[in-house]
Design a protein around this motif. Sequence first.
Motif, PDB file in Angstrom:
ATOM      1  N   GLN A 163       0.594  -1.300   0.399  1.00 21.55           N
ATOM      2  CA  GLN A 163      -0.092   0.367  -0.111  1.00 21.55           C
ATOM      3  C   GLN A 163       1.270   0.852   0.215  1.00 21.55           C
ATOM      4  N   GLN A 164       2.001   0.902   0.060  1.00 22.87           N
ATOM      5  CA  GLN A 164       3.182   2.670   0.539  1.00 22.87           C
ATOM      6  C   GLN A 164       3.204   3.400  -1.139  1.00 22.87           C
ATOM      7  N   GLY A 165       2.583   2.685  -1.436  1.00 19.50           N
ATOM      8  CA  GLY A 165       2.488   3.858  -3.068  1.00 19.50           C
ATOM      9  C   GLY A 165       1.796   4.082  -3.687  1.00 19.50           C
ATOM     10  N   HIS A 166       0.602   3.977  -3.152  1.00 15.32           N
ATOM     11  CA  HIS A 166      -1.074   4.369  -3.229  1.00 15.32           C
ATOM     12  C   HIS A 166      -1.203   5.268  -2.612  1.00 15.32           C
ATOM     13  N   GLN A 167      -2.038   5.735  -3.445  1.00 20.50           N
ATOM     14  CA  GLN A 167      -2.528   7.521  -3.314  1.00 20.50           C
ATOM     15  C   GLN A 167      -3.453   6.733  -1.108  1.00 20.50           C
ATOM     16  N   PHE A 168      -3.945   7.831  -0.111  1.00 20.32           N
ATOM     17  CA  PHE A 168      -5.236   8.011   0.888  1.00 20.32           C
ATOM     18  C   PHE A 168      -6.302   8.590   0.668  1.00 20.32           C
ATOM     19  N   ARG A 169      -7.101   9.002   0.829  1.00 13.80           N
ATOM     20  CA  ARG A 169      -8.520   9.752   0.344  1.00 13.80           C
ATOM     21  C   ARG A 169      -7.597  11.078   1.488  1.00 13.80           C
ATOM     22  N   THR A 170      -7.084  10.569   2.910  1.00 13.15           N
ATOM     23  CA  THR A 170      -6.846  11.531   3.406  1.00 13.15           C
ATOM     24  C   THR A 170      -5.883  11.235   4.583  1.00 13.15           C
ATOM     25  N   GLU A 171      -5.416  12.637   4.990  1.00 19.73           N
ATOM     26  CA  GLU A 171      -3.882  12.182   5.826  1.00 19.73           C
ATOM     27  C   GLU A 171      -4.128  11.759   7.116  1.00 19.73           C
TER      28      GLU A 171
ATOM     29  N   PHE B  46      -3.642   8.041   5.992  1.00 18.14           N
ATOM     30  CA  PHE B  46      -2.306   7.900   5.588  1.00 18.14           C
ATOM     31  C   PHE B  46      -1.464   7.263   6.927  1.00 18.14           C
TER      32      PHE B  46
ATOM     33  N   HIS C 194      -2.500   4.431   8.627  1.00 23.29           N
ATOM     34  CA  HIS C 194      -1.772   3.198   7.538  1.00 23.29           C
ATOM     35  C   HIS C 194      -0.339   2.980   8.145  1.00 23.29           C
TER      36      HIS C 194
END
Length: 229
Positions: free
Chosen positions: A151-159, A162, A165
Amino acid sequence: MQATVPTWPYVIQTISVVVAAVSFLVGINAWRRTEIGKKKIELAVHTLAAFREIEQAFSEIRSPMSYSNEGLSRQAVEGESEQDAELRRRAFVAIERINNRSAKFMAAQSLRYQLEAYFGVEVIERPFQRMLELRGKIIGAANRLEHSWRQQGHQFRTEEQFTQHLERMHSAEAVFWEDSADPDPIKPQVAEMMADITMLCREVIEPSHNIAIWFSRRWFEFRRFWLCK
């Protein structure tokens, strides 16, 4: 005139037979206690040695140093990318190390039932249960990291997502790698497992009636009881 039957020789003979029988029974019981004592000591020595190997195994399993040929026994996922395959391989390293040391865990576990026969389930359950729990925690951390690292390279919707995660990933890494966090979450539990089994085995191998040791044992049991509540 009726002859008088001598009484004392018969009495003495009867007493001699009784004394001989009692001596025989006492001797048998003493021999039996000695043999049981020897078996207990031998079992305690084997158990302590087995747990020393388990202690070393946990350190080896969690070693942050790994090689490119480790983790290759993982079953590949159909259609996975090279990057995902590499991340999964790295996460599988700890599980592979556990599998490679399965004989050590089985050897320790096989002693459990012999110990139960001599000391009872309640006395020996804690260190064996802790051993299995620690192994399970490392496997669980490896499985979580397989997902988190990908998941590290994925974008997260909110801070916040992240941050959550990262917290999950770092928590799993603290279990996965020895000394990657301060304090280490696994080392104290391994130390407690070893303290439990060492106290049990040492009391058999080197019995002592020293009052300080007796109070130390009672305090340990008292503290364990309240910590478990």
